[in-house]
Enzyme design. Structure first.
Site, PDB file in Angstrom:
ATOM      1  N   CYS A  81       8.198  -0.341  -4.324  1.00  0.00           N
ATOM      2  CA  CYS A  81       8.551   0.662  -5.313  1.00  0.00           C
ATOM      3  C   CYS A  81       7.847   0.253  -6.595  1.00  0.00           C
ATOM      4  O   CYS A  81       7.261  -0.816  -6.676  1.00  0.00           O
ATOM      5  CB  CYS A  81      10.054   0.649  -5.542  1.00  0.00           C
ATOM      6  SG  CYS A  81      10.981   0.831  -4.017  1.00  0.00           S
TER       7      CYS A  81
ATOM      8  N   ARG B 204       2.840   3.525  -5.625  1.00  0.00           N
ATOM      9  CA  ARG B 204       3.620   2.473  -4.969  1.00  0.00           C
ATOM     10  C   ARG B 204       4.809   3.032  -4.183  1.00  0.00           C
ATOM     11  O   ARG B 204       5.470   2.296  -3.450  1.00  0.00           O
ATOM     12  CB  ARG B 204       4.152   1.482  -6.010  1.00  0.00           C
ATOM     13  CG  ARG B 204       3.069   0.802  -6.823  1.00  0.00           C
ATOM     14  CD  ARG B 204       3.674  -0.164  -7.819  1.00  0.00           C
ATOM     15  NE  ARG B 204       4.439  -1.166  -7.118  1.00  0.00           N
ATOM     16  CZ  ARG B 204       3.936  -2.246  -6.548  1.00  0.00           C
ATOM     17  NH1 ARG B 204       2.645  -2.473  -6.620  1.00  0.00           N
ATOM     18  NH2 ARG B 204       4.692  -3.096  -5.926  1.00  0.00           N
TER      19      ARG B 204
ATOM     20  N   TRP C 206      10.101   4.009  -2.738  1.00  0.00           N
ATOM     21  CA  TRP C 206       9.662   4.167  -1.347  1.00  0.00           C
ATOM     22  C   TRP C 206      10.828   3.646  -0.527  1.00  0.00           C
ATOM     23  O   TRP C 206      11.086   2.444  -0.497  1.00  0.00           O
ATOM     24  CB  TRP C 206       8.393   3.356  -1.099  1.00  0.00           C
ATOM     25  CG  TRP C 206       7.784   3.557   0.243  1.00  0.00           C
ATOM     26  CD1 TRP C 206       6.895   4.527   0.599  1.00  0.00           C
ATOM     27  CD2 TRP C 206       7.989   2.753   1.420  1.00  0.00           C
ATOM     28  NE1 TRP C 206       6.545   4.385   1.921  1.00  0.00           N
ATOM     29  CE2 TRP C 206       7.208   3.314   2.451  1.00  0.00           C
ATOM     30  CE3 TRP C 206       8.767   1.637   1.720  1.00  0.00           C
ATOM     31  CZ2 TRP C 206       7.165   2.796   3.739  1.00  0.00           C
ATOM     32  CZ3 TRP C 206       8.730   1.115   3.003  1.00  0.00           C
ATOM     33  CH2 TRP C 206       7.928   1.692   3.992  1.00  0.00           C
TER      34      TRP C 206
ATOM     35  N   GLU D 276     -11.952   1.462  10.761  1.00  0.00           N
ATOM     36  CA  GLU D 276     -11.622   1.899   9.406  1.00  0.00           C
ATOM     37  C   GLU D 276     -11.839   3.410   9.259  1.00  0.00           C
ATOM     38  O   GLU D 276     -11.045   4.099   8.616  1.00  0.00           O
ATOM     39  CB  GLU D 276     -12.447   1.090   8.391  1.00  0.00           C
ATOM     40  CG  GLU D 276     -12.280   1.484   6.944  1.00  0.00           C
ATOM     41  CD  GLU D 276     -10.850   1.333   6.412  1.00  0.00           C
ATOM     42  OE1 GLU D 276      -9.977   0.775   7.110  1.00  0.00           O
ATOM     43  OE2 GLU D 276     -10.622   1.817   5.293  1.00  0.00           O
TER      44      GLU D 276
ATOM     45  N   LYS E 275      -8.874   5.953   8.113  1.00  0.00           N
ATOM     46  CA  LYS E 275      -9.011   6.836   6.948  1.00  0.00           C
ATOM     47  C   LYS E 275      -8.599   8.251   7.307  1.00  0.00           C
ATOM     48  O   LYS E 275      -7.847   8.896   6.596  1.00  0.00           O
ATOM     49  CB  LYS E 275     -10.463   6.886   6.444  1.00  0.00           C
ATOM     50  CG  LYS E 275     -10.948   5.752   5.613  1.00  0.00           C
ATOM     51  CD  LYS E 275     -10.388   5.685   4.217  1.00  0.00           C
ATOM     52  CE  LYS E 275      -9.105   4.954   4.105  1.00  0.00           C
ATOM     53  NZ  LYS E 275      -8.852   3.638   4.346  1.00  0.00           N
TER      54      LYS E 275
ATOM     55  N   GLU F 154      -4.672   8.592   8.206  1.00  0.00           N
ATOM     56  CA  GLU F 154      -3.676   8.381   7.156  1.00  0.00           C
ATOM     57  C   GLU F 154      -3.650   9.509   6.137  1.00  0.00           C
ATOM     58  O   GLU F 154      -2.606   9.793   5.573  1.00  0.00           O
ATOM     59  CB  GLU F 154      -3.811   7.009   6.486  1.00  0.00           C
ATOM     60  CG  GLU F 154      -5.056   6.783   5.682  1.00  0.00           C
ATOM     61  CD  GLU F 154      -5.156   5.359   5.119  1.00  0.00           C
ATOM     62  OE1 GLU F 154      -4.129   4.687   4.972  1.00  0.00           O
ATOM     63  OE2 GLU F 154      -6.275   4.929   4.829  1.00  0.00           O
TER      64      GLU F 154
ATOM     65  N   HIS G  85     -12.506   2.624  30.811  1.00  0.00           N
ATOM     66  CA  HIS G  85     -11.461   1.876  31.524  1.00  0.00           C
ATOM     67  C   HIS G  85     -10.083   2.483  31.255  1.00  0.00           C
ATOM     68  O   HIS G  85      -9.138   1.772  30.915  1.00  0.00           O
ATOM     69  CB  HIS G  85     -11.504   0.402  31.122  1.00  0.00           C
ATOM     70  CG  HIS G  85     -12.790  -0.265  31.495  1.00  0.00           C
ATOM     71  ND1 HIS G  85     -13.158  -0.498  32.800  1.00  0.00           N
ATOM     72  CD2 HIS G  85     -13.829  -0.692  30.739  1.00  0.00           C
ATOM     73  CE1 HIS G  85     -14.350  -1.072  32.827  1.00  0.00           C
ATOM     74  NE2 HIS G  85     -14.786  -1.193  31.585  1.00  0.00           N
TER      75      HIS G  85
ATOM     76  N   LYS H  86       0.950   2.351  -1.285  1.00  0.00           N
ATOM     77  CA  LYS H  86      -0.283   1.581  -1.404  1.00  0.00           C
ATOM     78  C   LYS H  86      -0.043   0.083  -1.212  1.00  0.00           C
ATOM     79  O   LYS H  86      -0.815  -0.610  -0.577  1.00  0.00           O
ATOM     80  CB  LYS H  86      -0.920   1.825  -2.758  1.00  0.00           C
ATOM     81  CG  LYS H  86      -2.258   1.128  -2.876  1.00  0.00           C
ATOM     82  CD  LYS H  86      -3.185   1.831  -3.792  1.00  0.00           C
ATOM     83  CE  LYS H  86      -4.590   1.292  -3.671  1.00  0.00           C
ATOM     84  NZ  LYS H  86      -5.249   1.718  -2.448  1.00  0.00           N
TER      85      LYS H  86
HETATM   86  C1  G6P Z   1      -1.165  -0.519   2.808  1.00  0.00           C
HETATM   87  C2  G6P Z   1      -2.256   0.415   2.317  1.00  0.00           C
HETATM   88  C3  G6P Z   1      -3.567   0.125   3.042  1.00  0.00           C
HETATM   89  C4  G6P Z   1      -3.939  -1.339   2.864  1.00  0.00           C
HETATM   90  C5  G6P Z   1      -2.824  -2.260   3.352  1.00  0.00           C
HETATM   91  C6  G6P Z   1      -3.088  -3.698   2.955  1.00  0.00           C
HETATM   92  O1  G6P Z   1      -0.808  -0.173   4.100  1.00  0.00           O
HETATM   93  O2  G6P Z   1      -1.877   1.775   2.500  1.00  0.00           O
HETATM   94  O3  G6P Z   1      -4.601   0.948   2.496  1.00  0.00           O
HETATM   95  O4  G6P Z   1      -5.121  -1.601   3.561  1.00  0.00           O
HETATM   96  O5  G6P Z   1      -1.581  -1.892   2.739  1.00  0.00           O
HETATM   97  O6  G6P Z   1      -3.057  -3.785   1.550  1.00  0.00           O
HETATM   98  P1  G6P Z   1      -3.742  -4.919   0.707  1.00  0.00           P
HETATM   99  O7  G6P Z   1      -3.364  -4.596  -0.718  1.00  0.00           O
HETATM  100  O8  G6P Z   1      -3.175  -6.217   1.177  1.00  0.00           O
HETATM  101  O9  G6P Z   1      -5.221  -4.835   0.933  1.00  0.00           O
END
Ligand code: G6P
Length: 608
Positions: free
Chosen positions: A2, A27, A75, A481, A485, A488, A504, A603
């Site tokens: 949060c 956050r 959150w 990745e 992207k 999400e 497989h 985030k």
């Molecule tokens: C969250 C974010 C991701 C990020 C992950 C790790 O799930 O939504 O985008 O890659 O955390 O975060 P960090 O700050 O440790 O890179």
């Protein structure tokens, strides 16, 4: 995960707190609330939904009067995101208001104890126990009350506390979560993140676990767990508020995608001097390096994907075996780690709870640690033996873009530097690789320019319900990745698969409804990828090829093509992600998704 913010000064607190919440909203954004001391008592307003809803409910803060207050954007962990469960929580008689980031693990026991004593709970949150404990222990001494309360809590808690009998005074407490203090003139602040502070002050104090702070308009005093006053260093934040604003872009995510040439340059340029890779903040002795015989990379989410790319690159250049582990798995795996392990911890925020826990576990077993982190002064940066900052600037969109590509750039620098220190590459190859890294910012710009058509491709493909991203070697790591992207931010099901593994089992899912994004930027494996493309086409799938600029062979295979500029093969994942980020962005935009704040995400995941 949060966001909390506090203010005490001479201006009306609520508008300042709401502005802080808007900047912290990445956050958590399911509910929000604010409490202000009006000189006599605490006034509080809460709202389910975003900070905009809270702003509307309070006439942008004008409805609340007072020069000292706390606020929160949530959150949800315990209890649904309703008005009632939103913070701040009040104690039984409104003596205290509290905001909390984290999880109180012993809350059920405390709740039962307090209920047994007659305290009435109004919410389903773990946080409400803190409000009641504060009132229970209150003996007229605000500081002592906060300390006695904190001593009863287990788990992670960053708290902001307001007391109706102490106008103008705030306390905040840090245990396993981010918290910093902002020093103003005649006013002071606390917040989860520097983005909430930079428009007011650039002088900050990073709090450490176990510390608490008292804020008045004139003074900030920090104490250790025992209540002893301690001296903290004041740091100066280098970037300004424009860096945390949209600057004319429709979304933070698009702004951050477009910022990548500059961000990658900020990671790379200061580390290349006269053709040599030099880390100002990472300079292990020869003895320390000689003692290392194993590399383990740990991270979560996109940072983990950066680690997977790095494994290919480091192993190719250094001929050292590299293990990449999800932090949430590593921490409980009784890992085989000792003093000969170099642990590379990758994190944009530097605050991810699982990553911190895995790091602590490995360091307790003797590992040396190198953190690759964006946020200066974050927990991971401070725990690590060595740090390479990515210098990406603030990243606000929940889906990381420049955070990830700058992690790659930092890992490439490390790989080449380490290969040289180990004597595994000759000077000609070293020079070539250094040039390859130096070229990356320009290649990122070229990748943006080459793919202006991506928005039209998104118009064509946005209706697909399920996608596969396939690739081999580094392309497979990049596929992970690219796939994340897309899913999400667009909520479209998507999976990354090693192209050779599809047959497989998973190929059973391929039919006319499927779009397959085929990454073909590892030249040495191009023909193998062509075979895999033909396998999926034979089953009716449509194919979006991702290919090196100028490679005409892909036109014969794919329905549409995205382009990646040519450069050093080992570094291809970085420019390759640019069209994939843009593809995800425009698909989500076509589908009307909340791009900067996707549902259910946050985030910075500071809970387990
Ligand atoms: C969250 C974010 C991701 C990020 C992950 C790790 O799930 O939504 O985008 O890659 O955390 O975060 P960090 O700050 O440790 O890179």
């Amino acid at each position: 995960m949060c966001g909390i913010v506090g203010y005490t000064g001479t201006l009306q607190a609520a508008p300042i707190l709401l502005d802080g919440l808007r900047r912290l909203e990445y956050r958590g954004y399911d509910s929000a609330g604010v409490a202000v001391h009006d000189g006599e008592r605490i006034e509080r307003v809460k709202a389910g939904g975003t900070v905009a809803g809270l702003a509307e409910k309070t006439a942008n803060g004008a409805a609340l009067h007072g020069v000292c207050g706390i606020a929160h954007t949530r959150w949800a962990t315990h209890g649904a995101p309703t008005d009632t469960n939103a913070h701040p929580h009040l104690s039984e008689h409104g003596l205290f208001a509290v905001v909390h980031n984290g999880i109180i693990e012993n809350y059920a026991l405390l709740r039962a104890e307090l209920q047994g004593e007659g305290y009435v709970f109004r919410s389903e949150t773990d946080t409400e126990v803190v409000a009641h404990l504060l009132e229970k222990y209150y003996d007229g001494d605000f500081k002592r009350t906060v300390m006695r309360t904190a001593a009863r809590l287990e788990g992670s808690y960053v708290l902001g506390v307001l007391c109706s009998e102490a106008p103008g005074r705030l306390f905040c407490v840090k245990e396993a979560g981010p918290l910093l203090l902002g020093l103003g003139v005649g006013e002071n602040y606390f917040a989860s993140d520097v983005t909430a502070l930079v428009s007011h002050t650039k002088n900050v104090i990073y709090m450490d676990d176990g510390e608490l702070a008292e804020l008045t308009p004139e003074k900030i005093t920090v104490f250790d767990r025992t209540g002893r006053e301690i001296t903290k260093t004041v740091s100066h934040v280098v970037w300004d508020i424009e860096a945390a604003e949209k600057g004319g872009y429709e979304h933070f995510m698009l702004k951050e995608i477009m910022e990548q040439p500059r961000a990658v340059k900020s990671t790379v340029d200061p580390r290349i001097r006269d053709g040599e890779i030099v880390f100002e903040d990472f300079d292990p002795s020869s003895e320390e390096l000689a003692g290392i015989n194993r590399l383990v990379i740990t991270a979560c989410g996109s940072a983990y994907h950066a680690g997977v790319v790095a494994k290919y690159v480091i192993e190719a250049l250094c001929r050292v075996s590299v293990e990449v582990q999800l932090a949430s798995e590593l921490r409980y795996s009784d890992p085989i780690i000792d003093g000969h392990t170099l642990l590379i911890v990758v994190s944009q925020s530097g605050e991810t709870a699982d990553t911190i826990a895995a790091m602590r576990e490995c360091m307790a077993r003797g590992a040396r640690s190198l953190a690759i982190v964006n946020v200066v002064g974050s927990t991971i940066a401070r725990l690590a033996d060595h740090v390479i900052y990515t210098h990406a600037g603030p990243e606000i969109a929940v889906a990381t873009t420049k955070g990830y590509t700058t992690q790659l750039a930092a890992l490439y620098l490390f790989a080449v530097w380490y290969a040289k220190r180990l004597g595994r590459i000759d000077s000609a190859r070293y020079n070539e690789l250094v040039e390859g890294i130096r070229a990356l910012p320009g290649m990122v710009q070229r990748a943006i320019d080459l793919n202006v058509h991506v928005r039209y491709l998104a118009e064509r493909w946005h209706g697909h319900k399920s996608l596969f991203f396939i690739g081999r070697n580094i392309d497979y790591a990049a596929a992970m990745e690219g796939s994340l992207k897309l899913k999400e931010i667009s909520y479209i099901h998507s999976e990354a698969y090693a192209a050779g593994e599809l047959k497989h089992g998973t190929i059973a899912l391929i039919d006319e409804q499927r779009l397959v994004v085929a990454l073909c930027c590892q030249e040495q494996l191009f023909e193998k990828m062509v075979s895999n493309i033909q396998e999926v086409k034979a089953r009716g799938a449509k194919v979006l090829g991702v290919s090196l600029e100028g490679d005409r062979r892909i036109f014969a295979e794919a329905d549409d093509v995205l382009f990646v500029p040519r450069g050093e093969r080992l570094f291809a994942a970085l420019p390759e992600l640019i069209p994939l980020q843009l593809f995800a962005y425009y698909i989500a935009r076509e589908n009307g998704c909340a791009i900067d704040k996707p549902r259910n995400l946050a985030k910075s995941v500071t809970v387990e």
